[in-house]
Scaffold this motif. Structure first.
Motif, mmCIF file in Angstrom:
data_model
loop_
_atom_site.group_PDB
_atom_site.id
_atom_site.type_symbol
_atom_site.label_atom_id
_atom_site.label_comp_id
_atom_site.label_asym_id
_atom_site.label_seq_id
_atom_site.Cartn_x
_atom_site.Cartn_y
_atom_site.Cartn_z
ATOM 1 N N SER A 25 64.959 -22.275 50.226
ATOM 2 C CA SER A 25 65.876 -23.146 50.409
ATOM 3 C C SER A 25 65.325 -23.941 51.519
ATOM 4 C CB SER A 25 67.296 -23.293 50.183
ATOM 5 O OG SER A 25 68.211 -22.764 50.635
ATOM 6 N N SER A 26 65.251 -22.915 52.662
ATOM 7 C CA SER A 26 65.103 -23.722 53.795
ATOM 8 C C SER A 26 63.828 -22.197 55.159
ATOM 9 C CB SER A 26 66.325 -23.429 54.855
ATOM 10 O OG SER A 26 66.027 -23.581 55.844
ATOM 11 N N ILE A 28 61.012 -20.609 56.950
ATOM 12 C CA ILE A 28 59.823 -20.051 56.301
ATOM 13 C C ILE A 28 60.055 -19.291 54.945
ATOM 14 C CG2 ILE A 28 58.718 -17.497 56.255
ATOM 15 C CD1 ILE A 28 60.161 -17.266 59.164
ATOM 16 N N ARG A 48 71.856 -18.991 48.691
ATOM 17 C CA ARG A 48 73.643 -19.042 47.869
ATOM 18 C C ARG A 48 74.001 -20.336 47.112
ATOM 19 N NH1 ARG A 48 76.374 -16.882 53.587
ATOM 20 N NH2 ARG A 48 74.439 -18.531 54.163
ATOM 21 N N GLN A 49 73.123 -21.302 47.989
ATOM 22 C CA GLN A 49 74.240 -23.324 48.019
ATOM 23 C C GLN A 49 72.794 -23.859 46.660
ATOM 24 O OE1 GLN A 49 75.310 -24.355 52.036
ATOM 25 N NE2 GLN A 49 73.323 -22.951 52.722
ATOM 26 N N ASP A 74 74.785 -15.071 46.599
ATOM 27 C CA ASP A 74 73.943 -14.236 47.422
ATOM 28 C C ASP A 74 74.017 -12.815 47.879
ATOM 29 O OD1 ASP A 74 75.208 -13.256 49.886
ATOM 30 O OD2 ASP A 74 77.003 -14.272 50.136
ATOM 31 N N VAL A 75 72.828 -12.387 47.934
ATOM 32 C CA VAL A 75 72.577 -11.177 48.217
ATOM 33 C C VAL A 75 72.802 -10.526 48.578
ATOM 34 C CG1 VAL A 75 69.971 -11.593 47.802
ATOM 35 C CG2 VAL A 75 70.722 -11.534 49.951
ATOM 36 N N SER A 99 62.793 -13.668 52.086
ATOM 37 C CA SER A 99 63.200 -14.166 52.914
ATOM 38 C C SER A 99 64.147 -14.603 53.385
ATOM 39 C CB SER A 99 62.423 -15.542 52.866
ATOM 40 O OG SER A 99 61.413 -15.954 54.723
ATOM 41 N N TYR A 164 70.724 -7.792 65.459
ATOM 42 C CA TYR A 164 69.893 -8.707 64.200
ATOM 43 C C TYR A 164 68.615 -7.960 64.618
ATOM 44 C CZ TYR A 164 66.464 -12.414 63.176
ATOM 45 O OH TYR A 164 65.005 -12.495 62.199
ATOM 46 N N LYS A 168 65.885 -5.796 62.388
ATOM 47 C CA LYS A 168 64.564 -5.999 61.691
ATOM 48 C C LYS A 168 63.571 -4.889 62.501
ATOM 49 C CE LYS A 168 64.908 -10.355 60.333
ATOM 50 N NZ LYS A 168 64.266 -10.474 58.610
ATOM 51 N N VAL A 197 60.472 -19.560 65.207
ATOM 52 C CA VAL A 197 60.002 -20.741 64.901
ATOM 53 C C VAL A 197 61.550 -21.346 63.653
ATOM 54 C CG1 VAL A 197 59.782 -21.274 62.702
ATOM 55 C CG2 VAL A 197 58.361 -19.245 63.053
ATOM 56 N N SER A 199 64.095 -23.846 62.642
ATOM 57 C CA SER A 199 64.739 -23.579 60.886
ATOM 58 C C SER A 199 65.701 -24.078 61.011
ATOM 59 C CB SER A 199 64.161 -22.054 60.696
ATOM 60 O OG SER A 199 64.750 -21.407 61.405
ATOM 61 N N GLY A 200 66.838 -23.311 59.855
ATOM 62 C CA GLY A 200 67.651 -22.920 60.201
ATOM 63 C C GLY A 200 68.224 -21.750 60.829
ATOM 64 N N PHE A 201 67.563 -20.881 60.744
ATOM 65 C CA PHE A 201 67.800 -19.293 61.538
ATOM 66 C C PHE A 201 68.566 -19.541 63.221
ATOM 67 C CE2 PHE A 201 67.137 -16.718 64.736
ATOM 68 C CZ PHE A 201 67.010 -15.298 64.143
HETATM 69 N N1 LIG Z 1 63.370 -18.733 62.674
HETATM 70 C C1 LIG Z 1 63.272 -17.190 63.285
HETATM 71 O O1 LIG Z 1 62.503 -17.612 64.521
HETATM 72 C C2 LIG Z 1 62.296 -16.485 62.443
HETATM 73 C C3 LIG Z 1 61.587 -15.408 63.017
HETATM 74 C C4 LIG Z 1 61.683 -14.287 63.056
HETATM 75 C C5 LIG Z 1 61.806 -14.465 61.592
HETATM 76 N N2 LIG Z 1 62.506 -14.615 60.604
HETATM 77 C C6 LIG Z 1 62.936 -14.789 59.439
HETATM 78 O O2 LIG Z 1 62.697 -15.378 58.533
HETATM 79 C C7 LIG Z 1 63.546 -14.921 57.426
HETATM 80 C C8 LIG Z 1 63.789 -16.426 57.132
HETATM 81 O O3 LIG Z 1 64.441 -16.674 58.535
HETATM 82 P P1 LIG Z 1 64.108 -18.555 58.429
HETATM 83 O O4 LIG Z 1 64.042 -19.099 60.010
HETATM 84 O O5 LIG Z 1 63.517 -19.042 57.188
HETATM 85 O O6 LIG Z 1 65.818 -18.953 58.515
HETATM 86 P P2 LIG Z 1 67.122 -20.194 57.739
HETATM 87 O O7 LIG Z 1 66.252 -21.602 57.632
HETATM 88 O O8 LIG Z 1 68.423 -20.334 57.991
HETATM 89 O O9 LIG Z 1 66.928 -19.558 56.071
HETATM 90 C C9 LIG Z 1 67.358 -18.296 55.930
HETATM 91 C C10 LIG Z 1 67.281 -18.578 54.224
HETATM 92 O O10 LIG Z 1 68.275 -18.091 53.788
HETATM 93 C C11 LIG Z 1 69.103 -18.363 52.587
HETATM 94 N N3 LIG Z 1 69.940 -16.979 52.721
HETATM 95 C C12 LIG Z 1 70.859 -16.564 54.199
HETATM 96 N N4 LIG Z 1 72.248 -15.806 53.208
HETATM 97 C C13 LIG Z 1 71.729 -15.343 52.479
HETATM 98 C C14 LIG Z 1 72.772 -14.766 51.318
HETATM 99 N N5 LIG Z 1 73.514 -13.884 52.007
HETATM 100 N N6 LIG Z 1 71.980 -14.120 50.352
HETATM 101 C C15 LIG Z 1 70.785 -15.427 49.726
HETATM 102 N N7 LIG Z 1 70.470 -16.288 50.587
HETATM 103 C C16 LIG Z 1 70.628 -16.773 51.906
HETATM 104 C C17 LIG Z 1 69.307 -19.766 52.833
HETATM 105 O O11 LIG Z 1 70.212 -20.659 51.744
HETATM 106 P P3 LIG Z 1 71.770 -19.968 52.158
HETATM 107 O O12 LIG Z 1 72.511 -20.624 53.818
HETATM 108 O O13 LIG Z 1 72.320 -21.226 51.376
HETATM 109 O O14 LIG Z 1 71.830 -18.929 51.733
HETATM 110 C C18 LIG Z 1 68.321 -19.887 53.573
HETATM 111 O O15 LIG Z 1 67.531 -20.184 52.547
HETATM 112 C C19 LIG Z 1 64.475 -14.046 58.145
HETATM 113 O O16 LIG Z 1 65.222 -13.385 57.684
HETATM 114 C C20 LIG Z 1 64.604 -14.018 59.412
HETATM 115 O O17 LIG Z 1 65.449 -12.950 59.888
HETATM 116 C C21 LIG Z 1 62.857 -15.943 61.780
#
Ligand SMILES: NC(=O)c1ccc[n+]([C@@H]2O[C@H](COP(=O)([O-])OP(=O)(O)OC[C@H]3O[C@@H](n4cnc5c(N)ncnc54)[C@H](OP(=O)(O)O)[C@@H]3O)[C@@H](O)[C@H]2O)c1
Length: 275
Positions: A25-26, A28, A48-49, A74-75, A99, A164, A168, A197, A199-201
């Motif tokens: 949903s958000s 990557i 989740r949402q 919720d995984v 992801s 964190y 990873k 990246v 994002s919502g992260f």
């Molecule tokens: N952004 C970065 O800088 C970055 C860099 C390296 C690696 N990563 C990794 O890339 C992946 C994706 O990150 P992103 O940047 O795309 O983050 P993001 O925009 O926050 O997206 C996270 C996604 O995971 C879902 N999610 C979170 N907790 C969950 C749960 N307990 N069960 C099911 N779904 C869940 C969220 O939706 P809900 O909140 O609705 O559940 C959302 O769809 C992550 O593993 C992150 O560690 C990110």
């Protein structure tokens, strides 16, 4: 960035007709889901949402004319992983993209232990369970792909994001090993290790990124690398940051990451002085 027609065909033929994408949903996960939909794969999307998942499903259906199923779960809970397994049981799945994940940051001793344990459940335990389940399914059909979201923080310890980064490192190590172990079974495993990246992260991890890539800059390189590489460093900034540290010994990388993450979490210490 967009995929060439030949790349889309390759993805559909090798890893279709259905792909499962967690965290779709958000950020990557959303970008990877969009690219896979554009390549003509049918999708099971998870987060989740439901209120954030439903508009994504609708948009993917309308834009790409594909079948999209939603699993709002919720995984971090065993029931959530099981729901994803049950809801994909009768589908011809050829690709798993994990992801769903989040980060935490700040001083380790000030962290909330329940949240850190939850991070391990999402970033590591759910990855283990789903990779085990779909790995078996893909090996039985002698065809499939698994993309795990690692990170550039996986390659050394990172002060102020210790748990964190450790989660990873688990993902990176698991993917590297399984890429070789599952190859004879016809299953391609890829560790995607992006740098920062947008994002919502960032908000959930409470980190302040100064430089970052967009999800659009990392999605295409990740999908291009599937079946061709074991680890991909997607995007120019990721390559720059990782290659700049290539010759630095691991202990030195930890020191540098302390400076980097120290800067990204400085706002927290300004709000809350050190004890
Ligand atoms: N952004 C970065 O800088 C970055 C860099 C390296 C690696 N990563 C990794 O890339 C992946 C994706 O990150 P992103 O940047 O795309 O983050 P993001 O925009 O926050 O997206 C996270 C996604 O995971 C879902 N999610 C979170 N907790 C969950 C749960 N307990 N069960 C099911 N779904 C869940 C969220 O939706 P809900 O909140 O609705 O559940 C959302 O769809 C992550 O593993 C992150 O560690 C990110």
């Amino acid at each position: 960035m967009i995929l060439k027609t030949s790349e889309k065909n390759r993805l559909r033929q090798q890893y279709g007709p259905w792909a499962v994408v967690t965290g779709a949903s958000s950020g990557i996960g959303l970008e990877l889901a969009r690219l896979l939909a554009d390549a003509g794969l049918q999708l099971v999307i998870n987060a989740r949402q439901i209120e954030r998942l439903a508009p994504v499903a609708q948009q993917l259906r309308e834009t790409y004319g594909i079948d999209v199923r939603m699993v709002a779960a919720d995984v971090s809970a065993p029931g959530g992983v099981q729901q994803l397994i049950d809801d994909t049981d009768g589908l011809d799945v050829g690709l798993l993209v994990l992801s769903a994940g989040f980060g935490t940051s700040g001083l380790f001793l000030r962290s909330n232990l329940d949240e850190e344990i939850n991070l391990l459940r999402v970033n590591a335990e759910a990855v283990l369970s789903l990779t085990h389940h779909f790995g078996r399914r893909f090996a039985a059909q002698h065809r499939g792909g698994i993309i795990l979201l690692s990170s550039m923080v996986a390659f050394q310890g990172v002060p102020y994001a210790a748990n964190y980064a450790a989660s990873k490192a688990y993902v990176q190590s698991l993917a590297e090993a399984l890429a070789l172990e599952l190859k004879p079974d016809g299953v391609d495993v890829l560790a995607a290790a992006p740098g920062p990246v947008r994002s919502g992260f960032e908000q959930r991890a409470n980190m302040a990124m100064t430089m970052s890539l967009t999800p659009e800059q990392v999605g295409v390189p990740i999908l291009r690398a599937l079946g061709r590489q074991t680890t991909v460093l997607p995007g120019w900034l990721t390559k720059l940051l990782v290659y700049a540290l290539r010759t630095v010994p691991r202990w030195g990388k930890v020191r540098i990451m302390q400076q980097v993450m120290g800067g990204m979490t400085q706002h927290q210490r300004q709000l809350q002085p050190n004890p």
